[in-house]
Design an enzyme around this catalytic site. Structure first.
Site, short mmCIF file in Angstrom:
data_model
loop_
_atom_site.label_atom_id
_atom_site.label_comp_id
_atom_site.label_asym_id
_atom_site.label_seq_id
_atom_site.Cartn_x
_atom_site.Cartn_y
_atom_site.Cartn_z
N ASP A 5 -8.50 -0.08 6.54
CA ASP A 5 -8.84 -1.22 7.36
C ASP A 5 -7.69 -2.67 7.14
O ASP A 5 -7.46 -3.50 7.67
CB ASP A 5 -9.97 -2.36 6.74
CG ASP A 5 -9.76 -2.23 4.99
OD1 ASP A 5 -8.69 -1.96 4.17
OD2 ASP A 5 -10.60 -2.55 3.98
N LYS A 15 1.11 -1.05 0.10
CA LYS A 15 -0.08 -0.02 -0.33
C LYS A 15 0.41 1.01 0.22
O LYS A 15 0.35 2.27 0.04
CB LYS A 15 -0.83 -0.10 1.33
CG LYS A 15 -2.00 -0.71 1.39
CD LYS A 15 -3.42 0.13 -0.23
CE LYS A 15 -4.33 -1.52 0.50
NZ LYS A 15 -5.99 -0.70 -0.63
#
Length: 355
Positions: free
Chosen positions: A90, A48
Site C-alpha cells: 500500500d 520499510k
C-alpha cells in the site's frame, strides 16, 4: 547475524535521528517526547527498506548458497539469473522492494490497490519495477501477488504479512525492522536514558509492531523491559488489530479510504498476531483529521513525518488526554515517551484538502 550488521554494509547507512521535542513533552505533561524520524532511510523516505533489504538478502543467500550477506555477492549471484521479486504494497513496502531489486540488479513486479497516492505509484515505477494495480483491498492485492509469484519458478515473494506455509520471509522482514529499535536503544543511552516508559507504534498488518514488541519484551536481543507500556495505533477505517483483540483472534475487517495508506490493512499477519496479543498493552484508532493535524504540528516542530508516522502522536494525545488513562498505565510527569514515526511526508503526502 543481527540484521543491523547487514544494514551497516549498505551504501548510505546511518542511524536515523531521534528527535527530542520539548514542546510536545510540555503539551502531553511528560518528561521527554522523543520521535524516531524515518524520513530518510537508505535513500528512501520510510523505514520499510530495513525489512525488505534483509529479507531479500537472506532469501537469495539461501537460494544461491552464498557465504555471507554482502551487496557485491548478491549482485554477482543475481547477474545472469531470472530472479524476479514480487510484492504487494500500500505504498512504502513496494517501493522498498523495488529499490532493493534495482540495487542488486533483479527484476521486480509490485502490486497495489487503487487507493495509494499518485506520488507513491510514480515512486515505485521510478525504481524500475513493473507495476500492477489491482481492484480490491489490500488483502486482494496480497492474494494476487502470491498467485502470480507462485506461477513463476524464478520468483521471490517478499511479503510483510504471513499465512500458513509462508512465514520465513515475513519473519526476516521483522528481523530487519529490529535495526530501528537497536538504534533507538543506543540513542536513548546517549541521552542518559534507559527504556522508554511509553512506546507508540503504528500498525498495518502488524509486522513492524511485532518487531517492536519482540524487542521491548526481550525476545529480540533488546532491552527486555517489561515495565514500559506498548501502545499500537491504527486508522479508524482499517482497524484490523483492534477487531482481532476484541475477537480474540485475527479477523478480516472492511477498510475504507484513509490518508494513512501504509496502515490500510484489514487483517493482522498470522505471524504477528500472538506476539501482539500477548505483548501489547493497548491499541487505539485515530482519524484522518487527527493524523493530518499531527503531521502539520510535527512539521512546525522540525520533525518530518507522514500520516502513518504522525499517527503515533495522534494516539499519544488521545490516550494521555483521556481522564484516567494516564493513571491506568502509570505514566508520571517524568515519563519518557517514544513515538516511532515510520515515514516522511515525501513517502505519503497529505492531500491538499487535509492540510
Amino acid at each position: 547475524m543481527p540484521a543491523i550488521n547487514f544494514h551497516r554494509t549498505l551504501p548510505g547507512y546511518v542511524p536515523t535521528p531521534l528527535r527530542d521535542v520539548p514542546r510536545l513533552a510540555a503539551e502531553l505533561g511528560v518528561g521527554r517526547v522523543l520521535v524516531k524520524e524515518e524520513s530518510s532511510r537508505l535513500g528512501l523516505p520510510a523505514f520499510k527498506v530495513l525489512g525488505a533489504s534483509y529479507a531479500i538478502a537472506r532469501t537469495l543467500g539461501e537460494r544461491f548458497g552464498l557465504d555471507g550477506l554482502k551487496l557485491d555477492t548478491l549482485r554477482a549471484a543475481v547477474r545472469g539469473s531470472a530472479v524476479r521479486l514480487y510484492a504487494a504494497t500500500d505504498g512504502n513496502h513496494g517501493r522498498a522492494v523495488a529499490h532493493v531489486a534495482a540495487l542488486i540488479g533483479a527484476a521486480a513486479t509490485i502490486y497495489y490497490p487503487p487507493g495509494i497516492t499518485e506520488a507513491a505509484k510514480k515512486a515505485i515505477a521510478a525504481e524500475g519495477a513493473r507495476t500492477v494495480e489491482v481492484e480490491g483491498d489490500y488483502d486482494d492485492v496480497v492474494a494476487r501477488a502470491a498467485t502470480e509469484a507462485g506461477a513463476d519458478p524464478a520468483s521471490v515473494l517478499v511479503q510483510d504479512t504471513s499465512w500458513a506455509g509462508y512465514t520465513d520471509i515475513p519473519q526476516w522482514i521483522v528481523d530487519g525492522y529490529a535495526t530501528l529499535c537497536l538504534e533507538a536503544d543506543d540513542q536513548l543511552a546517549a541521552l542518559g536514558l534507559t527504556a522508554p516508559d511509553l512506546v507508540v507504534v503504528p500498525v498495518g498488518v502488524g509486522s513492524f509492531a511485532q518487531a517492536v514488541v519482540s524487542h521491548y519484551r526481550g525476545a529480540a536481543g533488546g532491552t527486555g523491559s517489561d515495565g514500559g507500556t506498548l501502545l499500537a495505533v491504527e486508522p479508524d477505517r482499517a482497524a484490523g488489530l483492534v477487531a482481532a483483540l476484541r475477537a480474540g483472534k485475527p479477523v478480516k475487517v472492511p477498510t475504507g479510504e484513509t490518508i494513512m495508506t501504509g496502515l490500510n490493512c484489514g487483517t493482522v499477519s498470522a505471524l504477528a498476531w500472538p506476539v501482539l496479543r500477548d505483548g501489547l498493552d493497548g491499541a487505539v484508532t485515530v482519524s484522518d483529521d487527527q493524523a493530518a493535524t499531527a503531521v502539520d504540528d510535527l512539521a512546525r516542530l522540525g520533525v518530518d513525518s507522514g500520516p502513518c508516522g504522525a499517527a503515533t502522536l495522534a494516539a499519544a494525545r488521545l490516550v494521555l488526554g483521556q481522564p484516567g488513562w494516564r493513571e491506568a498505565i502509570g505514566l508520571g510527569p517524568d515519563a519518557v515517551v517514544l513515538l516511532l514515526s515510520t515515514e516522511g511526508r515525501a513517502a505519503n503526502p497529505v492531500p491538499d484538502d487535509r492540510v
